[in-house]
Design a protein around this motif. Sequence first.
Motif, PDB file in Angstrom:
ATOM      1  N   SER A  54      45.791  36.268  42.067  1.00  0.00           N
ATOM      2  CA  SER A  54      44.684  36.164  43.010  1.00  0.00           C
ATOM      3  C   SER A  54      43.379  36.668  42.383  1.00  0.00           C
ATOM      4  O   SER A  54      42.314  36.080  42.579  1.00  0.00           O
ATOM      5  CB  SER A  54      45.010  36.975  44.276  1.00  0.00           C
ATOM      6  N   TYR A  55      43.481  37.760  41.605  1.00  0.00           N
ATOM      7  CA  TYR A  55      42.291  38.317  40.969  1.00  0.00           C
ATOM      8  C   TYR A  55      41.740  37.358  39.922  1.00  0.00           C
ATOM      9  O   TYR A  55      40.521  37.194  39.778  1.00  0.00           O
ATOM     10  CB  TYR A  55      42.610  39.669  40.325  1.00  0.00           C
ATOM     11  N   GLN A  57      42.038  34.072  39.990  1.00  0.00           N
ATOM     12  CA  GLN A  57      41.415  32.969  40.711  1.00  0.00           C
ATOM     13  C   GLN A  57      40.062  33.376  41.277  1.00  0.00           C
ATOM     14  O   GLN A  57      39.114  32.584  41.278  1.00  0.00           O
ATOM     15  CB  GLN A  57      42.346  32.489  41.824  1.00  0.00           C
ATOM     16  N   LYS A  58      39.986  34.622  41.764  1.00  0.00           N
ATOM     17  CA  LYS A  58      38.712  35.132  42.269  1.00  0.00           C
ATOM     18  C   LYS A  58      37.665  35.146  41.162  1.00  0.00           C
ATOM     19  O   LYS A  58      36.512  34.731  41.363  1.00  0.00           O
ATOM     20  CB  LYS A  58      38.911  36.549  42.824  1.00  0.00           C
ATOM     21  N   THR A  59      38.047  35.630  39.984  1.00  0.00           N
ATOM     22  CA  THR A  59      37.117  35.723  38.863  1.00  0.00           C
ATOM     23  C   THR A  59      36.649  34.346  38.413  1.00  0.00           C
ATOM     24  O   THR A  59      35.457  34.126  38.170  1.00  0.00           O
ATOM     25  CB  THR A  59      37.776  36.462  37.682  1.00  0.00           C
ATOM     26  N   LYS A  62      34.221  32.823  40.920  1.00  0.00           N
ATOM     27  CA  LYS A  62      32.895  33.441  40.885  1.00  0.00           C
ATOM     28  C   LYS A  62      32.134  33.082  39.620  1.00  0.00           C
ATOM     29  O   LYS A  62      30.941  32.742  39.667  1.00  0.00           O
ATOM     30  CB  LYS A  62      33.036  34.962  41.011  1.00  0.00           C
ATOM     31  N   GLN A  68      32.577  32.891  46.308  1.00  0.00           N
ATOM     32  CA  GLN A  68      33.138  34.188  46.640  1.00  0.00           C
ATOM     33  C   GLN A  68      34.587  34.020  47.084  1.00  0.00           C
ATOM     34  O   GLN A  68      34.900  33.163  47.903  1.00  0.00           O
ATOM     35  CB  GLN A  68      32.331  34.852  47.765  1.00  0.00           C
ATOM     36  N   ARG A  69      35.479  34.827  46.525  1.00  0.00           N
ATOM     37  CA  ARG A  69      36.880  34.897  46.944  1.00  0.00           C
ATOM     38  C   ARG A  69      37.239  36.368  47.057  1.00  0.00           C
ATOM     39  O   ARG A  69      36.483  37.247  46.635  1.00  0.00           O
ATOM     40  CB  ARG A  69      37.797  34.225  45.909  1.00  0.00           C
ATOM     41  N   SER A  70      38.399  36.663  47.605  1.00  0.00           N
ATOM     42  CA  SER A  70      38.843  38.043  47.712  1.00  0.00           C
ATOM     43  C   SER A  70      40.301  38.140  47.318  1.00  0.00           C
ATOM     44  O   SER A  70      41.150  37.413  47.859  1.00  0.00           O
ATOM     45  CB  SER A  70      38.649  38.573  49.134  1.00  0.00           C
ATOM     46  N   ALA A  71      40.586  39.022  46.358  1.00  0.00           N
ATOM     47  CA  ALA A  71      41.961  39.169  45.878  1.00  0.00           C
ATOM     48  C   ALA A  71      42.844  39.892  46.895  1.00  0.00           C
ATOM     49  O   ALA A  71      44.042  39.612  47.002  1.00  0.00           O
ATOM     50  CB  ALA A  71      41.969  39.923  44.547  1.00  0.00           C
TER      51      ALA A  71
END
Length: 321
Positions: A54-55, A57-59, A62, A68-71
């Motif tokens: 998830s992190y 994909q968030k990176t 962005k 904007q996403r949230s892990a």
Amino acid sequence: MRLGIISFILILLNINYFPLKTQGQGKIEVMVVPPAPALNWKNPTILTLGYLRSYAQKTIAKKLFGRQRSAMGHGIVRVQCSTETEDVDFWSGFTGNEDYRGLHLMLGGAGLSILTYNYQDGHIQSTEFVNKYLNDIIQQPKIQAGFIRMNISQEQCKTIQSHYEGFRQNGTENLIYGFFTDPLNKQGAGCTSYATSYAQKSGVFPAFLEENWTRTIEISARNLGPTNQMSAVEGYKLKPISFIRFINFLRPLKWKNKNDKLVRFSFFDPQFMADFFRHSIECLEHPEKCKNRPELLNWLKENEAKVCSNEYLRGIEIRLK
């Protein structure tokens, strides 16, 4: 003309939308954006692997697309009300751990102590940032964010304003971000605890929400590595945990083992919150499909809940009894 068309469309869709502040009565909304993809808390190994994915994909979202996403998920509060002397109108969020500090700690042997760690880069997100964040989120329909709206009085508005200003009295940056901080005493916050603290402080946070939004886990001390905040648990000396051990899916770690010393860990889980909003909307729109959730259906009826929307999301409005 445009407002009239929008209102007509919302009526056709049977969505109750109206400005937050009506006839001197204020409103508070607690919003949540769940982790994308959803995290699996079955055991520490699956959670760690899911968080890393998830992190990443968030990176990527962005850095490459400006999205904007949230892990872990994210909590937001929106308030619009009036005191005796002024109008209060803001969106706000709280975040931290944005410099890969948690990953560095885990690579260094901290293990699940990263869940108990107080990061020093916490900061309050402005109305402008939150609006941009939500604009990004609604462009990603797979992320099922939602909210709950509640009425607040003029006196409660004053309490919320004091809470908001108290958080900001030492600035909006370099604050404490962590799960074990107490936002009610302005010691710092996690994102969901920050958002819900405004409802708690104003006295419009029913126990039913706390029960349904809280995830509680007991963690074995042997899965907690030392940090600069904690080197022992009740006499048990914490030892560095191999990062490879954490991601070894062939021998997944357990949250706890028999006779282990345990640390109890609770927080408002963004996934639980998002599921609550989604199930509530389903129950209100299709009560016949909610028979397997009688407690939720009864609570919605008791508090005159109805589906509503704000500028970005669908949610529910309640009138607390």
